[in-house]
Design a protein around this motif. Sequence first.
Motif, PDB file in Angstrom:
ATOM      1  N   ASP A  76       0.930  -1.148  -0.197  1.00 23.20           N
ATOM      2  CA  ASP A  76       0.023  -0.134   0.018  1.00 23.20           C
ATOM      3  C   ASP A  76       0.926   1.107   0.025  1.00 23.20           C
ATOM      4  OD1 ASP A  76      -2.574   1.518   0.632  1.00 23.20           O
ATOM      5  OD2 ASP A  76      -1.086   2.104   2.393  1.00 23.20           O
ATOM      6  N   GLY A  77       1.893   1.263   0.685  1.00 25.16           N
ATOM      7  CA  GLY A  77       2.765   2.166   0.701  1.00 25.16           C
ATOM      8  C   GLY A  77       3.778   2.523  -0.425  1.00 25.16           C
ATOM      9  N   GLY A  78       3.868   1.499  -1.200  1.00 24.62           N
ATOM     10  CA  GLY A  78       4.723   1.637  -2.389  1.00 24.62           C
ATOM     11  C   GLY A  78       6.158   1.066  -1.990  1.00 24.62           C
ATOM     12  N   ASP A  79       6.244   0.379  -0.960  1.00 23.73           N
ATOM     13  CA  ASP A  79       7.627   0.039  -0.365  1.00 23.73           C
ATOM     14  C   ASP A  79       8.298  -1.083  -1.140  1.00 23.73           C
ATOM     15  OD1 ASP A  79       7.844   1.649   1.862  1.00 23.73           O
ATOM     16  OD2 ASP A  79       6.311   0.544   2.647  1.00 23.73           O
ATOM     17  N   HIS A  80       7.532  -2.041  -1.750  1.00 27.06           N
ATOM     18  CA  HIS A  80       8.039  -2.837  -2.752  1.00 27.06           C
ATOM     19  C   HIS A  80       8.679  -2.231  -4.059  1.00 27.06           C
ATOM     20  CE1 HIS A  80       3.884  -1.572  -4.448  1.00 27.06           C
ATOM     21  NE2 HIS A  80       4.309  -2.395  -5.254  1.00 27.06           N
ATOM     22  N   LEU A  81       8.390  -0.745  -4.292  1.00 26.71           N
ATOM     23  CA  LEU A  81       9.246  -0.353  -5.197  1.00 26.71           C
ATOM     24  C   LEU A  81      10.606   0.264  -5.155  1.00 26.71           C
ATOM     25  CD1 LEU A  81       5.864   1.178  -6.960  1.00 26.71           C
ATOM     26  CD2 LEU A  81       6.989  -1.034  -7.525  1.00 26.71           C
ATOM     27  N   ALA A  82      10.780   0.278  -3.697  1.00 28.49           N
ATOM     28  CA  ALA A  82      12.079   1.106  -3.135  1.00 28.49           C
ATOM     29  C   ALA A  82      13.282   0.350  -3.228  1.00 28.49           C
ATOM     30  CB  ALA A  82      11.798   1.365  -1.797  1.00 28.49           C
ATOM     31  N   GLY A  83      13.389  -0.981  -3.971  1.00 26.61           N
ATOM     32  CA  GLY A  83      14.488  -1.778  -4.134  1.00 26.61           C
ATOM     33  C   GLY A  83      14.736  -2.877  -3.152  1.00 26.61           C
ATOM     34  N   PRO A  84      15.267  -4.034  -3.179  1.00 28.46           N
ATOM     35  CA  PRO A  84      15.263  -5.224  -2.213  1.00 28.46           C
ATOM     36  C   PRO A  84      15.816  -4.841  -1.021  1.00 28.46           C
ATOM     37  CG  PRO A  84      16.085  -5.712  -4.653  1.00 28.46           C
ATOM     38  CD  PRO A  84      15.952  -4.076  -4.485  1.00 28.46           C
ATOM     39  N   GLU A  85      16.911  -4.180  -0.748  1.00 25.66           N
ATOM     40  CA  GLU A  85      17.356  -3.767   0.538  1.00 25.66           C
ATOM     41  C   GLU A  85      16.735  -2.838   1.409  1.00 25.66           C
ATOM     42  OE1 GLU A  85      21.218  -2.385   0.509  1.00 25.66           O
ATOM     43  OE2 GLU A  85      22.245  -4.035  -0.630  1.00 25.66           O
ATOM     44  N   ALA A  86      16.029  -1.818   0.869  1.00 26.28           N
ATOM     45  CA  ALA A  86      15.137  -1.010   1.675  1.00 26.28           C
ATOM     46  C   ALA A  86      13.850  -1.679   1.803  1.00 26.28           C
ATOM     47  CB  ALA A  86      14.829   0.213   0.925  1.00 26.28           C
ATOM     48  N   TYR A  87      13.420  -2.383   1.043  1.00 22.37           N
ATOM     49  CA  TYR A  87      12.015  -3.365   1.077  1.00 22.37           C
ATOM     50  C   TYR A  87      12.333  -4.170   2.331  1.00 22.37           C
ATOM     51  CZ  TYR A  87       7.920  -6.515   0.586  1.00 22.37           C
ATOM     52  OH  TYR A  87       6.876  -7.162   0.858  1.00 22.37           O
ATOM     53  N   ALA A  88      13.361  -4.868   2.221  1.00 22.89           N
ATOM     54  CA  ALA A  88      13.758  -6.003   3.381  1.00 22.89           C
ATOM     55  C   ALA A  88      14.002  -5.200   4.644  1.00 22.89           C
ATOM     56  CB  ALA A  88      15.105  -6.724   3.068  1.00 22.89           C
ATOM     57  N   ALA A  89      14.295  -4.154   4.738  1.00 23.78           N
ATOM     58  CA  ALA A  89      14.671  -3.339   6.094  1.00 23.78           C
ATOM     59  C   ALA A  89      13.148  -3.080   6.593  1.00 23.78           C
ATOM     60  CB  ALA A  89      15.570  -2.023   5.908  1.00 23.78           C
ATOM     61  N   ARG A  90      12.452  -2.351   5.750  1.00 20.54           N
ATOM     62  CA  ARG A  90      11.134  -2.045   6.384  1.00 20.54           C
ATOM     63  C   ARG A  90      10.213  -3.061   6.767  1.00 20.54           C
ATOM     64  NH1 ARG A  90       9.922   3.218   6.251  1.00 20.54           N
ATOM     65  NH2 ARG A  90      10.871   4.323   4.559  1.00 20.54           N
ATOM     66  N   TYR A  91      10.350  -4.449   6.063  1.00 22.20           N
ATOM     67  CA  TYR A  91       9.695  -5.399   6.304  1.00 22.20           C
ATOM     68  C   TYR A  91      10.164  -5.984   7.433  1.00 22.20           C
ATOM     69  CZ  TYR A  91       7.196  -9.948   5.106  1.00 22.20           C
ATOM     70  OH  TYR A  91       6.649 -11.198   4.932  1.00 22.20           O
ATOM     71  N   GLY A  92      11.390  -6.197   7.857  1.00 18.01           N
ATOM     72  CA  GLY A  92      12.010  -6.648   9.200  1.00 18.01           C
ATOM     73  C   GLY A  92      11.557  -5.645  10.295  1.00 18.01           C
ATOM     74  N   ALA A  93      11.557  -4.539  10.173  1.00 18.97           N
ATOM     75  CA  ALA A  93      10.995  -3.495  11.117  1.00 18.97           C
ATOM     76  C   ALA A  93       9.575  -3.747  11.567  1.00 18.97           C
ATOM     77  CB  ALA A  93      10.945  -1.939  10.722  1.00 18.97           C
ATOM     78  N   TRP A  94       8.598  -4.118  10.672  1.00 20.14           N
ATOM     79  CA  TRP A  94       7.204  -4.663  10.976  1.00 20.14           C
ATOM     80  C   TRP A  94       7.312  -5.940  11.572  1.00 20.14           C
ATOM     81  CZ3 TRP A  94       2.244  -2.975   9.113  1.00 20.14           C
ATOM     82  CH2 TRP A  94       2.364  -1.602   8.582  1.00 20.14           C
ATOM     83  N   LEU A  95       7.995  -6.578  11.230  1.00 21.32           N
ATOM     84  CA  LEU A  95       8.198  -8.134  11.958  1.00 21.32           C
ATOM     85  C   LEU A  95       8.672  -7.921  13.488  1.00 21.32           C
ATOM     86  CD1 LEU A  95       9.194 -10.612   9.253  1.00 21.32           C
ATOM     87  CD2 LEU A  95       6.735  -9.972  10.131  1.00 21.32           C
ATOM     88  N   ASP A  96       9.754  -6.989  13.414  1.00 23.87           N
ATOM     89  CA  ASP A  96      10.385  -7.021  14.826  1.00 23.87           C
ATOM     90  C   ASP A  96       9.398  -6.444  15.985  1.00 23.87           C
ATOM     91  OD1 ASP A  96      13.052  -7.514  14.049  1.00 23.87           O
ATOM     92  OD2 ASP A  96      13.622  -5.888  13.524  1.00 23.87           O
ATOM     93  N   ALA A  97       8.627  -5.259  15.310  1.00 26.93           N
ATOM     94  CA  ALA A  97       7.551  -4.593  16.297  1.00 26.93           C
ATOM     95  C   ALA A  97       6.721  -5.618  16.613  1.00 26.93           C
ATOM     96  CB  ALA A  97       6.739  -3.503  15.488  1.00 26.93           C
ATOM     97  N   PHE A  98       6.117  -6.751  15.758  1.00 26.35           N
ATOM     98  CA  PHE A  98       4.907  -7.552  16.231  1.00 26.35           C
ATOM     99  C   PHE A  98       5.834  -8.647  17.064  1.00 26.35           C
ATOM    100  CE2 PHE A  98       3.067  -6.902  11.773  1.00 26.35           C
ATOM    101  CZ  PHE A  98       1.966  -6.296  12.470  1.00 26.35           C
ATOM    102  N   GLU A  99       6.928  -8.958  16.674  1.00 27.81           N
ATOM    103  CA  GLU A  99       7.446  -9.958  17.740  1.00 27.81           C
ATOM    104  C   GLU A  99       7.649  -9.375  19.203  1.00 27.81           C
ATOM    105  OE1 GLU A  99      11.820 -12.467  17.970  1.00 27.81           O
ATOM    106  OE2 GLU A  99      11.374 -11.306  16.289  1.00 27.81           O
ATOM    107  N   GLN A 100       7.927  -8.131  19.292  1.00 30.52           N
ATOM    108  CA  GLN A 100       8.194  -7.528  20.607  1.00 30.52           C
ATOM    109  C   GLN A 100       6.792  -7.556  21.469  1.00 30.52           C
ATOM    110  OE1 GLN A 100       9.476  -3.518  20.011  1.00 30.52           O
ATOM    111  NE2 GLN A 100      11.722  -4.352  19.059  1.00 30.52           N
TER     112      GLN A 100
END
Length: 510
Positions: A332-356
Amino acid sequence: MSTQPPPQPLPAPDRTAADRTAALRDALRAAAFTADGCLDLLGATAYAALSRAETVPALRATRGGSPLESLVRLFLLQQPVPYARLREVLPLDAAIEDGWLVRDGDEVRATVDVRPYGGDGGEDWYIVSDLGCAVGGANGIRTTPGVDRADLVLGVGGASTTLAGITVRTPVARALDLGTGSGIQALHASRHATRVTATDLNPRALHFTRLTLALSGAPEPDVRQGSLFEPVGGERYDLIVSNPPFVISPGSRFTYRDGGMAGDDLCRTVVRQAADHLTEGGYLQLLANWEHTEGEDWRDRVAAWVPDGCDAWIVQREVQDVTQYAELWLRDGGDHLAGPEAYAARYGAWLDAFEQRKTKAVGFGWITVRRTGSDRPVVTAEEWPHPVEQPLGPHIEAWFGRQDFLRTHDDAALLDERFRLADEVVQEQVGLPGAEDPEHVVLRANRGMRRATRVDTVGAGFAGVCDGTLTAGRILDAIAQLLGEDPVALRDRTPEAIRLLVEQGFIEPV
């Protein structure tokens, strides 16, 4: 130094432009630029694709240059259209002067998205939002020149139409649209509320709300800027509706979707504070996301949000695991168009927050709260992913009415009442082919929530006889005589089943 262009001035919803806005509205309707007219022009396939922000089918369907095709290209597809072609369709110079359109040489383009929308009573309404901000699409929400993406105002989406469909439409004195966005709920409320107040943290949203109601011919709302209930102080309302920024995200990037609180605290806060802003008998209705946390039933967790003295009906429509949920909103935020490294970093941030927070999944659904003042409140939380009948608002209102009825009737009073079978309830018998008796009987409703419930022989017979002429006790006495049972024993054990049939809407008190 930024080279971003300055934002395009928005149209003015001021009363001074009311006559010209009305002339623009009349011209749009005269050209059949309405929900039905666009559907007829584009066809079901292209129209459905447009609701997903996929424009190619609609572009192919509007190559003829007719007035309606030109308006679809101008407002829905945000394509430039020749000035000469529009001159006979719209009050063009006034629309340019008022900021709805801008001229660039021999062409004209729209400054805002104007989307036809059908009202509750068949009205031809228009929802005004930022360009490129239809919900969904392969590339997520686009940007509007000169506008920070965090401040974009979205138009019509599935969430907003769902909320409009479930809202109770009883005439009321005061209604509040909390987090109004482009004003869709305020527009609906204008039909049955004497006074409509619309609030939003984003001042652009309040401007778009005024545009939406002005272009749709609705009374101007009372708009107030601020977070949640802050703009309304201690005021109370008969109806509060909210499609809040309920997305559970690590941060607050987009005002239209990210609440800026930890986890699902924003939705919890809206529910918890609602009782202080509802009149007696008033409703709060909102869409919400809630977390499924480790070691806790989501029903208990969300039910605990409901304030004292209120009944509530919480319905979970969908559940996504945390990976699905993160992927949905990253796209929805267009993060999948930002490049593999940026996308992976944002994806990881979401999963980190859920895990906490020990979050395993996220539920989506709706919450309806009614202030009753009762010391025996009814709070029901259930999962219902099945199709329902829209608009569901009348059925939700009836559900709360049935809770009032059941709360004030003990078993003896229940048996003295008369009931009727609800409309479009059918009986299904399930069993082996050729068997003399069915294994079980199912009552199925084809209205409202479209429920099905399993009943025994007594329950099926009772429901079938309910036509409003005999009391429940008299019906049970007749069934006992027919089955050769003790009528006293049958009266003692049946009220619980009658309560279930009433609660779920299979039978209705006369």
